[in-house]
Design a protein around this motif. Structure first.
Motif, PDB file in Angstrom:
ATOM      1  N   UNK A 106       7.313  -4.274  15.265  1.00  0.00           N
ATOM      2  CA  UNK A 106       5.882  -3.226  15.180  1.00  0.00           C
ATOM      3  C   UNK A 106       5.627  -3.339  13.592  1.00  0.00           C
ATOM      4  N   UNK A 107       6.235  -4.009  12.462  1.00  0.00           N
ATOM      5  CA  UNK A 107       5.468  -4.040  11.336  1.00  0.00           C
ATOM      6  C   UNK A 107       5.691  -3.054  10.649  1.00  0.00           C
ATOM      7  N   UNK A 108       6.352  -1.790  10.738  1.00  0.00           N
ATOM      8  CA  UNK A 108       7.060  -0.627   9.877  1.00  0.00           C
ATOM      9  C   UNK A 108       7.311  -1.013   8.917  1.00  0.00           C
ATOM     10  N   UNK A 109       8.778  -2.237   9.002  1.00  0.00           N
ATOM     11  CA  UNK A 109       9.301  -2.467   8.086  1.00  0.00           C
ATOM     12  C   UNK A 109       8.528  -2.712   6.862  1.00  0.00           C
ATOM     13  N   UNK A 110       8.034  -4.385   7.387  1.00  0.00           N
ATOM     14  CA  UNK A 110       7.408  -5.482   6.297  1.00  0.00           C
ATOM     15  C   UNK A 110       6.465  -4.801   5.714  1.00  0.00           C
ATOM     16  N   UNK A 111       5.372  -3.846   5.915  1.00  0.00           N
ATOM     17  CA  UNK A 111       4.427  -2.638   5.715  1.00  0.00           C
ATOM     18  C   UNK A 111       4.693  -2.142   4.756  1.00  0.00           C
ATOM     19  N   UNK A 112       6.072  -0.813   5.094  1.00  0.00           N
ATOM     20  CA  UNK A 112       6.930  -0.394   4.155  1.00  0.00           C
ATOM     21  C   UNK A 112       6.903  -1.063   2.956  1.00  0.00           C
ATOM     22  N   UNK A 113       8.015  -2.114   3.154  1.00  0.00           N
ATOM     23  CA  UNK A 113       8.958  -2.828   2.148  1.00  0.00           C
ATOM     24  C   UNK A 113       7.344  -3.074   1.399  1.00  0.00           C
ATOM     25  N   UNK A 114       6.560  -3.962   1.346  1.00  0.00           N
ATOM     26  CA  UNK A 114       5.568  -4.319   0.457  1.00  0.00           C
ATOM     27  C   UNK A 114       4.720  -3.501   0.237  1.00  0.00           C
ATOM     28  N   UNK A 115       4.802  -1.947   1.011  1.00  0.00           N
ATOM     29  CA  UNK A 115       4.254  -0.946  -0.011  1.00  0.00           C
ATOM     30  C   UNK A 115       4.330  -0.663  -1.406  1.00  0.00           C
ATOM     31  N   UNK A 116       6.396  -0.375  -0.629  1.00  0.00           N
ATOM     32  CA  UNK A 116       7.535  -0.369  -2.135  1.00  0.00           C
ATOM     33  C   UNK A 116       7.495  -1.389  -3.277  1.00  0.00           C
ATOM     34  N   UNK A 117       7.296  -2.867  -3.236  1.00  0.00           N
ATOM     35  CA  UNK A 117       7.380  -2.978  -4.279  1.00  0.00           C
ATOM     36  C   UNK A 117       6.384  -3.471  -4.358  1.00  0.00           C
ATOM     37  N   UNK A 118       4.887  -3.339  -4.472  1.00  0.00           N
ATOM     38  CA  UNK A 118       3.522  -3.271  -4.440  1.00  0.00           C
ATOM     39  C   UNK A 118       3.760  -2.597  -6.075  1.00  0.00           C
ATOM     40  N   UNK A 119       4.270  -1.479  -6.363  1.00  0.00           N
ATOM     41  CA  UNK A 119       4.898  -0.379  -7.251  1.00  0.00           C
ATOM     42  C   UNK A 119       4.970  -1.027  -8.412  1.00  0.00           C
ATOM     43  N   UNK A 120       5.776  -2.509  -8.480  1.00  0.00           N
ATOM     44  CA  UNK A 120       6.252  -2.901  -9.891  1.00  0.00           C
ATOM     45  C   UNK A 120       5.335  -3.882  -9.830  1.00  0.00           C
ATOM     46  N   UNK A 121       3.839  -3.772  -9.856  1.00  0.00           N
ATOM     47  CA  UNK A 121       3.187  -4.294  -9.972  1.00  0.00           C
ATOM     48  C   UNK A 121       4.123  -6.186 -10.249  1.00  0.00           C
ATOM     49  N   UNK A 122       3.996  -7.264  -9.149  1.00  0.00           N
ATOM     50  CA  UNK A 122       4.135  -8.343  -8.875  1.00  0.00           C
ATOM     51  C   UNK A 122       2.531  -9.107  -8.820  1.00  0.00           C
TER      52      UNK A 122
END
Ligand code: IMP
Ligand code: MG
Length: 181
Positions: A106-122
């Motif tokens: 569905x893409x839900x997992x990946x999209x959630x992980x991307x959002x969560x990781x973006x907060x850490x400023x990679x």
């Protein structure tokens, strides 16, 4: 032969096919990340074998970390709710992150992980998945490296499970219909 192969209806991707494609993906990633500080983020548990094989084809000084999320009960359909069960330990700020998934459904997992990781400023976030099931997508998500496209059917093996089982099968397979019901 693995005894669990008795439960298999069809082998979709055999060991040689997987190995060949994963080597290609590793070479592509090597080219794309020359001179970059790359951390591979293995999404547990399904991408365990994929990450381990892919990593050995990346000819760069990458580091490895793990993240675990959950969106499934013991069924073959997503609950739509994603939780982080185990978080990353490495610093990702200003580093290039490559999330390594077994399958994007569905893409839900990946999209959630991307959002969560973006907060850490990679410095950047990209995604690599062994399998891509585009027919089931419910949310648009960037898939930067995809091994194989698969049809809308539930697959197991090479790390992918059904209710926690069948991960150790060497190939990506479809189980006999009666096992899924
Ligand atoms: P999504 O959030 O729906 O994209 O689902 C992603 C996760 O669901 C994957 O990382 C897998 O763990 C699991 N999943 C989705 N489809 C399959 C499948 O066909 N076989 C095994 N696991 C699957
Ligand atoms: Mg998974």
């Amino acid at each position: 032969m693995n005894d669990l192969m008795r439960d298999v209806k069809e082998v979709l991707l055999d060991e040689e096919t997987l190995a060949r494609r994963i080597a290609e993906m590793g070479q592509q990633i090597t080219k794309d990340y020359v001179n970059r500080d790359l951390v591979l983020l293995c999404v547990l548990k399904g991408s365990l074998f994929f990450t381990s094989d892919l990593m050995r084809h990346i000819d760069l000084p990458v580091t490895l970390d793990f993240i675990a999320s959950s969106s499934y009960g013991e069924s073959t359909r997503t609950s739509g709710v994603v939780r982080i069960l185990k978080d990353v330990e490495e610093r990702v700020e200003d580093r290039h992150v490559l999330i390594v998934e077994d399958i994007v459904d569905t893409g839900l997992t990946l999209s959630y992980l991307i959002r969560a990781l973006k907060l850490r400023k990679p410095a950047s976030i990209r995604t690599a998945t062994l399998l891509d099931k585009p027919a089931r997508r419910r949310i648009e998500v960037p898939v930067d490296y995809a091994g194989f496209k698969v049809d809308d059917q539930f697959v197991v093996g090479y790390g992918l499970d059904f209710a926690g089982r069948y991960r150790m099968l060497p190939a990506v397979c479809v189980l006999k219909d009666e096992l899924y019901s």
